[in-house]
Design a protein around this motif. Sequence first.
Motif, mmCIF file in Angstrom:
data_model
loop_
_atom_site.group_PDB
_atom_site.id
_atom_site.type_symbol
_atom_site.label_atom_id
_atom_site.label_comp_id
_atom_site.label_asym_id
_atom_site.label_seq_id
_atom_site.Cartn_x
_atom_site.Cartn_y
_atom_site.Cartn_z
ATOM 1 N N THR A 1 -9.129 1.487 3.059
ATOM 2 C CA THR A 1 -7.668 1.356 2.998
ATOM 3 C C THR A 1 -7.101 1.066 4.380
ATOM 4 O OG1 THR A 1 -7.634 3.013 1.227
ATOM 5 C CG2 THR A 1 -5.528 2.477 2.270
ATOM 6 N N TRP A 2 -6.196 0.120 4.445
ATOM 7 C CA TRP A 2 -5.410 -0.118 5.659
ATOM 8 C C TRP A 2 -4.060 0.552 5.473
ATOM 9 C CZ3 TRP A 2 -6.567 -1.702 10.383
ATOM 10 C CH2 TRP A 2 -7.757 -2.430 10.581
ATOM 11 N N PHE A 3 -3.686 1.437 6.421
ATOM 12 C CA PHE A 3 -2.403 2.116 6.346
ATOM 13 C C PHE A 3 -1.298 1.307 7.017
ATOM 14 C CE2 PHE A 3 -5.594 5.666 6.741
ATOM 15 C CZ PHE A 3 -5.611 5.959 5.389
ATOM 16 N N LYS A 4 -1.666 0.288 7.764
ATOM 17 C CA LYS A 4 -0.706 -0.545 8.465
ATOM 18 C C LYS A 4 -0.953 -2.004 8.126
ATOM 19 C CE LYS A 4 1.382 2.706 10.822
ATOM 20 N NZ LYS A 4 2.822 2.979 10.692
ATOM 21 N N LYS A 5 0.115 -2.828 8.300
ATOM 22 C CA LYS A 5 0.027 -4.276 8.075
ATOM 23 C C LYS A 5 0.224 -4.990 9.407
ATOM 24 C CE LYS A 5 3.518 -4.544 5.309
ATOM 25 N NZ LYS A 5 3.992 -3.140 5.365
ATOM 26 N N PRO A 6 -0.273 -6.230 9.504
ATOM 27 C CA PRO A 6 -0.008 -7.007 10.717
ATOM 28 C C PRO A 6 1.493 -7.099 10.965
ATOM 29 C CG PRO A 6 -1.698 -8.081 9.421
ATOM 30 C CD PRO A 6 -1.166 -6.961 8.579
ATOM 31 N N GLY A 7 1.875 -6.835 12.201
ATOM 32 C CA GLY A 7 3.286 -6.851 12.558
ATOM 33 C C GLY A 7 3.894 -5.472 12.641
ATOM 34 N N ASP A 8 3.213 -4.461 12.122
ATOM 35 C CA ASP A 8 3.744 -3.095 12.165
ATOM 36 C C ASP A 8 3.598 -2.514 13.562
ATOM 37 O OD1 ASP A 8 4.335 -3.258 9.532
ATOM 38 O OD2 ASP A 8 2.775 -1.887 8.830
#
Length: 508
Positions: A21-28
Amino acid sequence: MSTEVRVPTLGESVTEATVATWFKKPGDAIEADEMLCELETDKVTVEVPAPAAGTLSEIVAAEGETVGVDALLATIAEGAAAPAPKANGGTPAPAPADDAGAEDLPVMVPTLGESVTEATVSTWFKQAGDKVERDEMLCELETDKVSVEVPAPAAGVLKEILAAEGATVEAGGQLAVLSSGEGAAASATDDKPAAETSKASSGKDVEDAPSARKLMAEKGLTAAEVTGSGRDGRIMKEDVLKAASAPKPASSRASEPSKPAAIPDAARAPIPAEDAEREERVKMTRLRQTIARRLKDAQNSAAMLTTYNEVDMSGVMALRKEYKDLFEKKHGVKLGFMSFFTKACCHALSEVPEVNAEIDGTDIVYKRFVHMGIAVGTPSGLVVPVLRNADSMSFAEIEKRIAEMGTRARDGKLSMAEMQGGTFTISNGGVYGSLMSSPILNPPQSGILGMHKIQDRPMVEGGQIVIRPMMYLALSYDHRIVDGKGAVTFLVRVKEALEDPRRLLMDL
């Protein structure tokens, strides 16, 4: 300037993991030490913190990908958020739909990992017609080793589910259709009844009762084989049970996979409808199937044998009662039975080293140390954290370490390294009330001690019958390494040390 996010050390002999799981997205924007993603190995989950503050500029390893130790996961840029972030794995995010209209987006099966080509749809968290937010979890997939959550690629309405619960899907296959944009969200309430009517008439199982869809997948039935009794022909769970218990034509039976000949015909015969309604059939998860296969492999590969004895716990219980308050006051931890058993096993292993050995090809590897595995029950299953160098630890150190690992195990915080490298294992079935059992080996170890319930029993001492707190002990061992004499000697030494704990102090 950018900072690299890499895969941390996963533990002894563990070389790869799956990005769960990724808890963050690009740009966050992110802070230092904030959790970025979660990695999964065969046994544990590893959280990856941000090495520095900044903006997540790119995700290199998408959810479901298999990565090796020190592999690049993502990059962090210093400063404010990037103006044009990318979606998972570096793929450009879908262009936003027109404010007044809606755009259909496919929900695809993510990359499942190296050599993994298919998964089973375990659970749908949303139903057709439900509104969803971007990155909200839609469903969960299960493979042999991990569970993979599938997030929504955009905000909108879940228009259609193409793979029902229980269905097997391939990597890159389509799971559902998502209608994105404000137009889809605004018209979701008005369009849903009409969609239900049209889909029900078209025979698509996505609009049937969720329990019915799941049961059809388990029974291997299609919607065409079941007559719905609900509104507008909606298929209910009872309809599936009736269809499953009805005799099938010979042609369909011929097309079914053959079952093991060892199962009698009576076991495969249809059961009465009144019994079927009170049964619940749940498909084994892929993870449980893997566990079952490995346990059976352990039985098949080792010449496993179990020897038994019993121990009078009076001495340990009296010593514990006398010193438990002083022990807790000084060391800040309660004095339990596990430290006595750990010490007794370490003492016995020094005398019978083959129980603390393992087979490597045509070699026997003798361990001149004791890394004691302590089996711990958790909500998700049994795990075996390891007390490293237990033979050189004090009673207080053993109790503190066991308490710490037990808490971390129940919270799911154990690392892979903490469950690797054990040379011998202790399993305490007595906490669940077990009076006697035969524990199964934890390969490549050659021995495991089973503790059981303490029970008052009449014993004969000096020609008199007395009541003593007794416990059955069981040692399962690999007969390829350990002879019967060695196994019995080991168990007798454990018994002697527990019945007279002073022997541990005198090294007798």
